[in-house]
Design a protein around this motif. Structure first.
Motif, PDB file in Angstrom:
ATOM      1  N   MET A   1     -38.264  73.749  83.533  1.00 38.36           N
ATOM      2  CA  MET A   1     -38.226  74.884  84.455  1.00 38.36           C
ATOM      3  C   MET A   1     -36.934  75.669  84.273  1.00 38.36           C
ATOM      4  N   ARG A   2     -35.833  74.959  84.104  1.00 31.68           N
ATOM      5  CA  ARG A   2     -34.552  75.629  83.865  1.00 31.68           C
ATOM      6  C   ARG A   2     -34.594  76.414  82.561  1.00 31.68           C
ATOM      7  N   ASN A   3     -35.163  75.810  81.525  1.00 28.89           N
ATOM      8  CA  ASN A   3     -35.272  76.503  80.239  1.00 28.89           C
ATOM      9  C   ASN A   3     -36.101  77.775  80.362  1.00 28.89           C
ATOM     10  N   SER A   4     -37.252  77.680  81.013  1.00 27.94           N
ATOM     11  CA  SER A   4     -38.129  78.842  81.125  1.00 27.94           C
ATOM     12  C   SER A   4     -37.513  79.933  81.984  1.00 27.94           C
ATOM     13  N   LEU A   5     -36.784  79.565  83.019  1.00 28.00           N
ATOM     14  CA  LEU A   5     -36.095  80.576  83.817  1.00 28.00           C
ATOM     15  C   LEU A   5     -35.084  81.334  82.966  1.00 28.00           C
TER      16      LEU A   5
ATOM     17  N   ALA B 112     -38.549  98.171  85.343  1.00 29.46           N
ATOM     18  CA  ALA B 112     -38.964  97.059  86.195  1.00 29.46           C
ATOM     19  C   ALA B 112     -40.378  96.607  85.863  1.00 29.46           C
ATOM     20  N   ALA B 113     -41.278  97.574  85.635  1.00 31.50           N
ATOM     21  CA  ALA B 113     -42.646  97.219  85.251  1.00 31.50           C
ATOM     22  C   ALA B 113     -42.657  96.465  83.921  1.00 31.50           C
ATOM     23  N   ALA B 114     -41.885  96.946  82.954  1.00 32.88           N
ATOM     24  CA  ALA B 114     -41.807  96.268  81.659  1.00 32.88           C
ATOM     25  C   ALA B 114     -41.207  94.875  81.814  1.00 32.88           C
ATOM     26  N   PHE B 115     -40.210  94.742  82.685  1.00 32.98           N
ATOM     27  CA  PHE B 115     -39.592  93.425  82.901  1.00 32.98           C
ATOM     28  C   PHE B 115     -40.596  92.438  83.485  1.00 32.98           C
ATOM     29  N   VAL B 116     -41.403  92.886  84.445  1.00 37.40           N
ATOM     30  CA  VAL B 116     -42.399  91.993  85.046  1.00 37.40           C
ATOM     31  C   VAL B 116     -43.392  91.526  83.984  1.00 37.40           C
ATOM     32  N   PHE B 117     -43.900  92.469  83.190  1.00 37.18           N
ATOM     33  CA  PHE B 117     -44.840  92.107  82.123  1.00 37.18           C
ATOM     34  C   PHE B 117     -44.227  91.076  81.188  1.00 37.18           C
ATOM     35  N   GLN B 118     -42.997  91.317  80.743  1.00 34.51           N
ATOM     36  CA  GLN B 118     -42.381  90.432  79.763  1.00 34.51           C
ATOM     37  C   GLN B 118     -41.943  89.101  80.381  1.00 34.51           C
ATOM     38  N   PHE B 119     -41.511  89.121  81.631  1.00 36.19           N
ATOM     39  CA  PHE B 119     -41.180  87.867  82.311  1.00 36.19           C
ATOM     40  C   PHE B 119     -42.404  86.967  82.369  1.00 36.19           C
ATOM     41  N   VAL B 120     -43.536  87.529  82.791  1.00 40.33           N
ATOM     42  CA  VAL B 120     -44.764  86.736  82.891  1.00 40.33           C
ATOM     43  C   VAL B 120     -45.181  86.232  81.522  1.00 40.33           C
ATOM     44  N   TRP B 121     -45.061  87.087  80.479  1.00 38.23           N
ATOM     45  CA  TRP B 121     -45.466  86.640  79.147  1.00 38.23           C
ATOM     46  C   TRP B 121     -44.581  85.507  78.647  1.00 38.23           C
TER      47      TRP B 121
ATOM     48  N   VAL C 208     -45.392  84.529  90.446  1.00 38.59           N
ATOM     49  CA  VAL C 208     -45.849  85.175  91.684  1.00 38.59           C
ATOM     50  C   VAL C 208     -44.661  85.755  92.442  1.00 38.59           C
ATOM     51  N   VAL C 209     -43.568  84.998  92.506  1.00 35.37           N
ATOM     52  CA  VAL C 209     -42.369  85.475  93.208  1.00 35.37           C
ATOM     53  C   VAL C 209     -41.825  86.739  92.551  1.00 35.37           C
ATOM     54  N   VAL C 210     -41.740  86.739  91.228  1.00 32.91           N
ATOM     55  CA  VAL C 210     -41.222  87.908  90.510  1.00 32.91           C
ATOM     56  C   VAL C 210     -42.116  89.119  90.725  1.00 32.91           C
ATOM     57  N   PHE C 211     -43.435  88.913  90.691  1.00 36.73           N
ATOM     58  CA  PHE C 211     -44.345  90.041  90.875  1.00 36.73           C
ATOM     59  C   PHE C 211     -44.164  90.673  92.256  1.00 36.73           C
ATOM     60  N   PHE C 212     -44.113  89.845  93.301  1.00 40.82           N
ATOM     61  CA  PHE C 212     -43.966  90.409  94.641  1.00 40.82           C
ATOM     62  C   PHE C 212     -42.573  90.997  94.861  1.00 40.82           C
TER      63      PHE C 212
END
Length: 274
Positions: A70-74, A196-205, A256-260
């Motif tokens: 989890m730490r690595n993925s964050l 911000a939209a691009a960050f959300v997409f890339q964070f989720v990916w 989910v947290v990042v998206f909201f």
């Protein structure tokens, strides 16, 4: 009038059906994740028979060793997505605003990174990582994730910048602003919704990425969380289905947290690209 009413009704029904198609698997995941192992019959439950969600999550956390992953993925998701969006914004500014030669050619040169399947890069990246002794390190995944995230983020931010009036550039140039000053003071603040939209997409990916996580790394101290989830299902720990579903629910919480958290900027950024 009737035709427009029927069209609105049809769109509403279509959206409801699509929402149900998405919500039903999520509902089944939650219901079965909270079921105690001894109450699980082997078939998906539609109604909760017990509440053991926290026990299942604790078991998954202990058996799967999700702490380091989890730490690595964050780190991978936040740092790599953030750097990629910044690099993509700089590239989009250069291609869209600055008077460079052949901007269309440069656009396709950057965006072409999204057109090839990721499996094409697996062998050269693996051999290259071994050759430079970066295999199974944070560095190799950091570089790979940033490089892969740049093209799509570039596409999102570039589509936003092309909608900005050219009078902004003309006024700034008349005032003697340099390109770097123009980027930092005008275009960067205005492009925040698209970024911000691009960050959300890339964070989720990056958070959900598994292929490179198991191709370029092998140790749990380096692998992302999806590799830990896959390992929990395949390493013979005999984790019950409710525990596996609780683990899947656990690893989906950050996205989910990042998206909201970014939903206001996300909606504005997506609308600018429509």
């Amino acid at each position: 009038m009737r035709r427009s009413t029927f069209g609105a009704w049809a769109r509403g029904v279509t959206l409801v059906v699509l929402a149900l198609l998405w919500l039903v698997p999520a509902y089944l995941l939650v219901v079965n994740a909270m079921t105690a192992t001894e109450d699980y019959t082997g078939t998906p439950l539609w109604l909760p028979h017990s509440f053991a969600l926290f026990d299942n999550v604790a078991t998954a956390w202990e058996v799967g060793g999700f702490g380091p992953s989890m730490r690595n993925s964050l780190y991978y998701a936040i740092f790599c997505a953030g750097v990629a969006v910044l690099v993509a914004t700089l590239a989009a500014f250069a291609v869209t605003i600055m008077p460079i030669r052949r901007p269309v050619l440069w656009f396709w040169f950057v965006y072409a990174g999204t057109l090839l399947p990721l499996q094409v890069f697996a062998r050269p990246l693996f051999l290259g990582a071994v050759a430079v002794e970066l295999y199974d390190t944070w560095t190799v995944l950091t570089v790979v994730y940033i490089a892969i995230c740049v093209p799509f983020a570039f596409f999102v931010v570039r589509n936003f910048l092309v909608t900005m009036p050219p009078e902004l550039v003309e006024a700034a140039r008349l005032d003697g602003a340099s390109w770097s000053r123009m980027f930092a003071s005008i275009h960067l603040p205005l492009a925040r919704p698209a970024m911000a939209a691009a960050f959300v997409f890339q964070f989720v990916w990056v958070w959900n990425e598994l292929f490179f996580g198991i191709t370029l790394t092998i140790s749990p101290q380096v692998q992302p969380v999806m590799a830990a989830l896959a390992r929990l299902q395949t390493d013979g720990t005999a984790a019950s289905p409710p525990v596996l579903m609780a683990a899947a629910l656990l690893v989906s919480v950050p996205t989910v947290v990042v998206f909201f958290a970014f939903q206001r900027f996300f909606r504005a950024g997506v609308r600018s690209n429509l």
